[in-house]
Design a protein around this motif. Structure first.
Motif, PDB file in Angstrom:
ATOM      1  N   SER A  12      38.803  44.012  31.924  1.00 59.98           N
ATOM      2  CA  SER A  12      39.730  43.281  31.062  1.00 59.98           C
ATOM      3  C   SER A  12      39.565  43.684  29.600  1.00 59.98           C
ATOM      4  O   SER A  12      40.543  43.797  28.851  1.00 59.98           O
TER       5      SER A  12
ATOM      6  N   CYS B 273      37.197  48.054  39.330  1.00 62.46           N
ATOM      7  CA  CYS B 273      36.630  46.809  38.815  1.00 62.46           C
ATOM      8  C   CYS B 273      36.221  45.934  39.986  1.00 62.46           C
ATOM      9  O   CYS B 273      37.023  45.693  40.901  1.00 62.46           O
TER      10      CYS B 273
ATOM     11  N   SER C  92      41.334  40.798  36.407  1.00 66.15           N
ATOM     12  CA  SER C  92      41.698  39.829  35.378  1.00 66.15           C
ATOM     13  C   SER C  92      40.787  38.606  35.336  1.00 66.15           C
ATOM     14  O   SER C  92      41.030  37.690  34.545  1.00 66.15           O
TER      15      SER C  92
ATOM     16  N   PRO D 217      45.708  43.793  41.359  1.00 70.13           N
ATOM     17  CA  PRO D 217      44.772  42.670  41.556  1.00 70.13           C
ATOM     18  C   PRO D 217      43.849  42.906  42.727  1.00 70.13           C
ATOM     19  O   PRO D 217      44.136  43.711  43.633  1.00 70.13           O
TER      20      PRO D 217
ATOM     21  N   VAL E 165      48.084  47.269  36.508  1.00 69.98           N
ATOM     22  CA  VAL E 165      46.932  46.485  36.971  1.00 69.98           C
ATOM     23  C   VAL E 165      47.158  46.075  38.420  1.00 69.98           C
ATOM     24  O   VAL E 165      48.154  45.432  38.738  1.00 69.98           O
TER      25      VAL E 165
ATOM     26  N   ASP F   7      38.377  40.963  40.894  1.00 68.60           N
ATOM     27  CA  ASP F   7      39.731  41.070  40.371  1.00 68.60           C
ATOM     28  C   ASP F   7      39.684  41.536  38.924  1.00 68.60           C
ATOM     29  O   ASP F   7      38.821  41.105  38.145  1.00 68.60           O
TER      30      ASP F   7
END
Length: 241
Positions: free
Chosen positions: A102, A91, A96, A121, A119, A94
């Motif tokens: 997400s 991704c 999130s 970061p 997950v 980040d």
């Protein structure tokens, strides 16, 4: 997992280790024949023997095609894990923060709750832009002491931005406005009229070879790429060096 905004050197140690142990590397693409920005960022860390799984997340405004894509991505990821694959989902930035990943994670939790998830970061474009600017003689701490920091997409209309700027001034809030793009043509003159142009930082394609970091006053009022952002500080704490 987040792979940062563009520079492969900004992947975390955890991200690099996760890629190294994966048998299947999944990543979002806008269409089936596209490479995908997250895959480009992580390319130096992906090995030829690792299988790749592009997941189509269409860039459309309609809800149903996006929802179907998220569910299809979750199903593909869960099936791979069930088959014994060690899977990573890349991704940009980040995982999130305004991330396509997400939605896949939410779909996994809803439809495949037994699928294990971790997950990792990643560095955001906002943090990377502030750090890079400071390294170029434009010191830009995102938040100091009692400052608040608001990260959000750029408002769609001038009156919305004016109201946001007024509220941020009252509440000592630093603004990080993402997805600036075509809105810059009207955002720039609005900031100039408010006396905020000189102190604002414009950042474009942070971490990529064609990265641009400049005082907002140096950027002409014309449409900019989608991956552009603006940092706006309207005041400083009383206690400074």
């Amino acid at each position: 997992m987040g792979v940062g905004p563009g520079d492969p050197e900004l992947l975390t140690v955890a991200a690099v280790r996760a890629i190294a142990t994966a048998t299947l590397v999944a990543y979002p693409v806008a269409r089936p024949d596209a490479e995908g920005m997250a895959a480009r960022i992580a390319a130096p860390w992906i090995r030829p023997h690792q299988r790749r799984l592009p997941l189509v997340f269409p860039m459309v405004s309609e809800a149903e095609p996006r929802r179907l894509a998220w569910h299809a991505a979750a199903a593909a990821l869960a099936a791979a894990v069930a088959a014994g694959e060690a899977v990573v989902l890349l991704c940009e930035g980040d995982a999130s923060l305004y991330a396509s990943a997400s939605y896949a994670l939410l779909a996994l939790a809803e439809r495949h709750p037994a699928c294990p998830v971790r997950v990792i970061p990643g560095i955001t474009a906002v943090a990377a832009a502030a750090a890079a600017a400071s390294g170029q003689g434009l010191p830009w701490p995102l938040a100091l002491q009692q400052d608040a920091l608001l990260i959000r997409p750029t408002p769609e209309a001038p009156d919305e931005l004016e109201a946001l700027l007024q509220r941020a001034r009252r509440e000592a809030t630093v603004l990080a406005l993402l997805k600036l793009g075509h809105r810059w043509s009207w955002v720039r003159p609005l900031l100039e009229a408010a006396g905020l142009l000189e102190a604002a930082l414009f950042a474009q394609r942070v971490g990529w070879p064609d990265q641009l970091l400049a005082p907002a006053a140096a950027v002409p009022a014309e449409e900019q790429p989608y991956f552009s952002l603006l940092l706006i500080r309207q005041g400083w704490p009383q206690v400074l060096p």
